[in-house]
Design a protein around this motif. Structure first.
Motif, PDB file in Angstrom:
ATOM      1  N   ALA A 189       1.144   5.624   4.801  1.00 31.84           N
ATOM      2  CA  ALA A 189       0.208   6.521   4.123  1.00 31.84           C
ATOM      3  C   ALA A 189       0.598   7.983   4.297  1.00 31.84           C
ATOM      4  O   ALA A 189       0.581   8.769   3.342  1.00 31.84           O
TER       5      ALA A 189
ATOM      6  N   PHE B  59      -3.978   9.250  -4.520  1.00 28.87           N
ATOM      7  CA  PHE B  59      -4.451   8.545  -3.330  1.00 28.87           C
ATOM      8  C   PHE B  59      -5.733   7.778  -3.634  1.00 28.87           C
ATOM      9  O   PHE B  59      -5.932   6.651  -3.163  1.00 28.87           O
ATOM     10  N   GLY B  60      -6.612   8.379  -4.411  1.00 25.58           N
ATOM     11  CA  GLY B  60      -7.860   7.718  -4.760  1.00 25.58           C
ATOM     12  C   GLY B  60      -7.626   6.420  -5.515  1.00 25.58           C
ATOM     13  O   GLY B  60      -8.310   5.416  -5.275  1.00 25.58           O
TER      14      GLY B  60
ATOM     15  N   ASN C  89      -8.649  -1.358  -1.628  1.00 23.84           N
ATOM     16  CA  ASN C  89     -10.014  -1.713  -1.178  1.00 23.84           C
ATOM     17  C   ASN C  89     -10.554  -2.908  -1.945  1.00 23.84           C
ATOM     18  O   ASN C  89     -11.149  -3.830  -1.361  1.00 23.84           O
TER      19      ASN C  89
ATOM     20  N   PHE D  80      -4.730   3.712   3.789  1.00 21.89           N
ATOM     21  CA  PHE D  80      -4.716   4.884   2.913  1.00 21.89           C
ATOM     22  C   PHE D  80      -6.083   5.592   2.869  1.00 21.89           C
ATOM     23  O   PHE D  80      -6.296   6.479   2.057  1.00 21.89           O
ATOM     24  N   THR D  81      -6.972   5.166   3.773  1.00 19.59           N
ATOM     25  CA  THR D  81      -8.293   5.792   3.880  1.00 19.59           C
ATOM     26  C   THR D  81      -8.258   6.925   4.896  1.00 19.59           C
ATOM     27  O   THR D  81      -7.606   6.816   5.942  1.00 19.59           O
ATOM     28  N   ASN D  82      -8.954   8.011   4.577  1.00 22.74           N
ATOM     29  CA  ASN D  82      -9.099   9.156   5.478  1.00 22.74           C
ATOM     30  C   ASN D  82      -7.765   9.767   5.897  1.00 22.74           C
ATOM     31  O   ASN D  82      -7.560  10.121   7.061  1.00 22.74           O
TER      32      ASN D  82
ATOM     33  N   ARG E  39      -0.272   2.948   8.732  1.00 22.18           N
ATOM     34  CA  ARG E  39      -0.709   4.336   8.634  1.00 22.18           C
ATOM     35  C   ARG E  39       0.478   5.261   8.388  1.00 22.18           C
ATOM     36  O   ARG E  39       0.375   6.256   7.666  1.00 22.18           O
TER      37      ARG E  39
ATOM     38  N   ILE F 117      -7.762  -3.110   7.716  1.00 25.32           N
ATOM     39  CA  ILE F 117      -8.259  -1.772   7.411  1.00 25.32           C
ATOM     40  C   ILE F 117      -7.290  -1.115   6.437  1.00 25.32           C
ATOM     41  O   ILE F 117      -6.073  -1.176   6.617  1.00 25.32           O
ATOM     42  N   ASN F 118      -7.817  -0.510   5.415  1.00 22.17           N
ATOM     43  CA  ASN F 118      -6.983   0.160   4.429  1.00 22.17           C
ATOM     44  C   ASN F 118      -6.343   1.396   5.070  1.00 22.17           C
ATOM     45  O   ASN F 118      -7.043   2.355   5.409  1.00 22.17           O
TER      46      ASN F 118
ATOM     47  N   ARG G 181      -6.005   3.849  -3.060  1.00 26.46           N
ATOM     48  CA  ARG G 181      -7.044   3.427  -2.110  1.00 26.46           C
ATOM     49  C   ARG G 181      -8.015   2.442  -2.768  1.00 26.46           C
ATOM     50  O   ARG G 181      -8.392   1.424  -2.180  1.00 26.46           O
ATOM     51  N   ALA G 182      -8.401   2.731  -4.019  1.00 24.85           N
ATOM     52  CA  ALA G 182      -9.341   1.857  -4.729  1.00 24.85           C
ATOM     53  C   ALA G 182      -8.716   0.488  -5.014  1.00 24.85           C
ATOM     54  O   ALA G 182      -9.393  -0.543  -4.889  1.00 24.85           O
TER      55      ALA G 182
END
Length: 390
Positions: free
Chosen positions: A144, A165-166, A173, A187-189, A141, A184-185, A169-170
Motif C-alpha cells: 500500500a 486509492f478509494g 473491501n 489499503f485502508t488508512n 501494508r 484486514i484491507n 480500497r472499495a
C-alpha cells in the motif's frame, strides 16, 4: 471549388455542407485515414452547424472512451478478461485481485456509465503495474505504501491519488465481504497529503461574474445560456449540461430548475437531487431555452446524444471562452465556489446553502423532512442575484 467557413468542422462544396475533423494523432491506429469527412446532406448553414456540433460531441465521447480503454492502460493485459466479462463467474476458491474486480463490477456496475468501468479498470491497473497481480491474502501494508509512492512518482496530485486509492480500497473491501475472508484491507488508512499538487480553485469575483453575464446576454446562444445558468445557481456543469427542457418547472409560482438523475447523466451524491429557484442570469437562460422552437427534449442538445452527456466537451469549450473574457485562473466550476461565498455574504444559513448547492449536510436531523421550501430559498437567491439582461 471548395469554400471553407469559419464555423467549426464544416466546409461547403457544390452548395452542400460537409463535416471535417482531424483524428488526434494518439488515435491514428484506430483509423485508416487522418481525417474524418462526409456530407451533412444540407445546404442550410444553420442545420450544418447543429449537425456538425452534435457529431463533434459524439466523436469527443467516442475518443474519450477509446483513450481510457486503450491497450496502453497500465495493467490492462492482466485485467482484460475480467473487465470484458464482468458477469463471468469465478471459482469459489479464487481470491485473486482479478476475481475481486469481477465481483465488484458485477455487483456495482449495473446501470453505471462506461466511465465507471473504465475508472475501476484504470485504478486497479495501476496497482497491478506497481505491485503485481496477487491473491488478496498476499497484499501487505508495504504494498500500500509502495503504491502510494508510485502514484505520486507518476506526477498525480493528491486528489487523484485519493480517488484511485478509494477505488482500490472499495474493490478489496467488497471482495473481503463477499468471499468471507478474515483479513484486514492493507489499503485502508494509508497516509498521504491530499493537497499535494492540487491547485486551489479561485471563486469568480463579483465584478467578473457581472462581466461574464453581460457577455452572455450579448452572445445569446446555447453555450452562453449554460454559463449564465451556472453563474447564478452554482450548479455543477454536468448537472446543467444534462438537463431536459422539462427540468425547468414552476413550483408555487417560482421558476426553478429540477436537478434530478437521468440515464445519460447521473448525480454525484444523493443530496445533489434538488430544486433550485432561478434568478438573474439563470432565469434569463431558462426563459431563452424554453422560448426556442426545437424538436430536441434536451436543454443543451449539443452536449447530449441521448446516451451520455458530454460534460468534458462542454467544460473545454466554456473554459476556453471564460479565459478569453476574464483571464486565466477561472474555470466554469469556479462559479460554484463563488455561489457559496455569495450566499455567506448575505448571511444565508449554512443548511440553506447546502440545499441550494446540493452539498451534503452532516447530522442525523438533516435527513428528516423535505428541507426548506422554494420560497425561502428564493429569498436568499434574490439577495445575490447579479445584473439583469439589458
Amino acid at each position: 471549388m471548395l469554400a471553407t467557413k469559419s464555423n467549426s468542422y464544416t466546409f461547403q462544396k457544390g452548395g452542400i455542407w460537409y463535416f471535417s475533423r482531424r483524428v488526434p494523432t494518439d488515435l491514428w491506429r484506430h483509423y485508416r485515414t487522418g481525417r474524418i469527412a462526409y456530407s451533412l446532406r444540407t445546404k442550410s448553414i444553420r442545420d450544418a452547424r447543429v449537425r456538425a456540433m452534435n457529431d463533434a460531441a459524439k466523436l469527443d465521447r467516442h475518443w474519450h472512451i477509446l483513450r481510457i480503454s486503450s491497450d496502453d492502460l497500465p495493467g490492462k493485459h492482466l485485467l482484460a478478461d475480467a473487465v470484458q466479462e464482468p458477469q463471468a463467474e469465478t471459482s469459489i476458491d479464487d481470491h485473486s485481485f482479478k476475481a475481486a474486480v469481477v465481483v465488484y463490477l458485477r455487483l456495482k456496475g449495473n446501470d453505471r456509465p462506461p466511465t465507471f468501468e473504465a475508472a475501476v479498470k484504470r485504478s486497479c491497473g495501476y496497482l497491478i503495474d506497481c505491485c503485481g497481480m496477487k491473491d488478496l491474502h498476499d497484499y501487505l501494508r508495504s504494498d500500500a505504501t509502495q503504491f502510494r509512492d508510485y502514484l505520486f512518482a507518476k506526477g498525480l496530485n493528491g486528489s487523484s491519488v485519493a480517488r484511485i486509492f478509494g477505488t482500490v480500497r472499495a474493490v478489496i473491501n467488497l471482495a473481503i465481504s463477499e468471499f468471507g475472508l478474515s483479513i484486514i484491507n492493507p489499503f485502508t488508512n494509508v497516509y498521504f497529503d491530499q493537497s499535494q499538487g492540487v491547485k486551489k480553485r479561485i471563486p469568480v469575483k463579483p465584478e467578473d461574474i457581472e462581466k461574464v453575464q453581460e457577455e452572455c446576454y450579448k452572445a445569446d446562444d446555447e453555450k452562453r445560456w449554460l454559463i449564465a445558468l451556472v453563474a447564478d445557481t452554482g450548479i455543477r456543469l454536468g448537472e446543467g449540461a444534462g438537463l431536459l427542457r422539462s427540468d425547468f418547472v414552476e413550483q408555487d409560482g417560482i421558476l426553478c430548475v429540477n436537478i434530478r438523475p437521468h440515464s445519460w447523466r447521473s448525480l454525484k451524491t444523493l443530496s445533489s437531487e434538488r430544486l433550485v429557484p432561478l434568478v438573474g442570469s439563470s432565469k434569463w437562460a431558462a426563459e431563452r431555452i424554453l422560448a426556442q422552437s426545437t424538436d430536441s427534449r434536451f436543454a443543451f442538445p449539443n452536449y447530449n446524444d441521448g446516451k451520455r452527456t458530454n460534460a468534458n466537451s462542454a467544460s473545454a469549450a466554456l473554459n476556453k471562452w471564460l479565459k478569453s473574457k476574464i483571464g486565466q485562473g477561472y474555470t466554469i466550476h469556479s462559479f460554484r465556489h463563488s455561489m457559496r461565498d455569495r450566499l455567506r455574504a448575505v448571511e444565508c444559513p449554512s443548511e440553506i446553502i447546502d440545499q441550494i448547492g446540493g452539498w451534503l449536510t452532516h447530522g442525523v436531523g438533516n435527513s428528516y423532512g423535505k428541507g426548506y421550501p422554494e420560497a425561502v430559498l428564493l429569498k436568499f437567491m434574490n439577495k445575490i442575484a447579479s445584473i439583469d439582461p439589458v
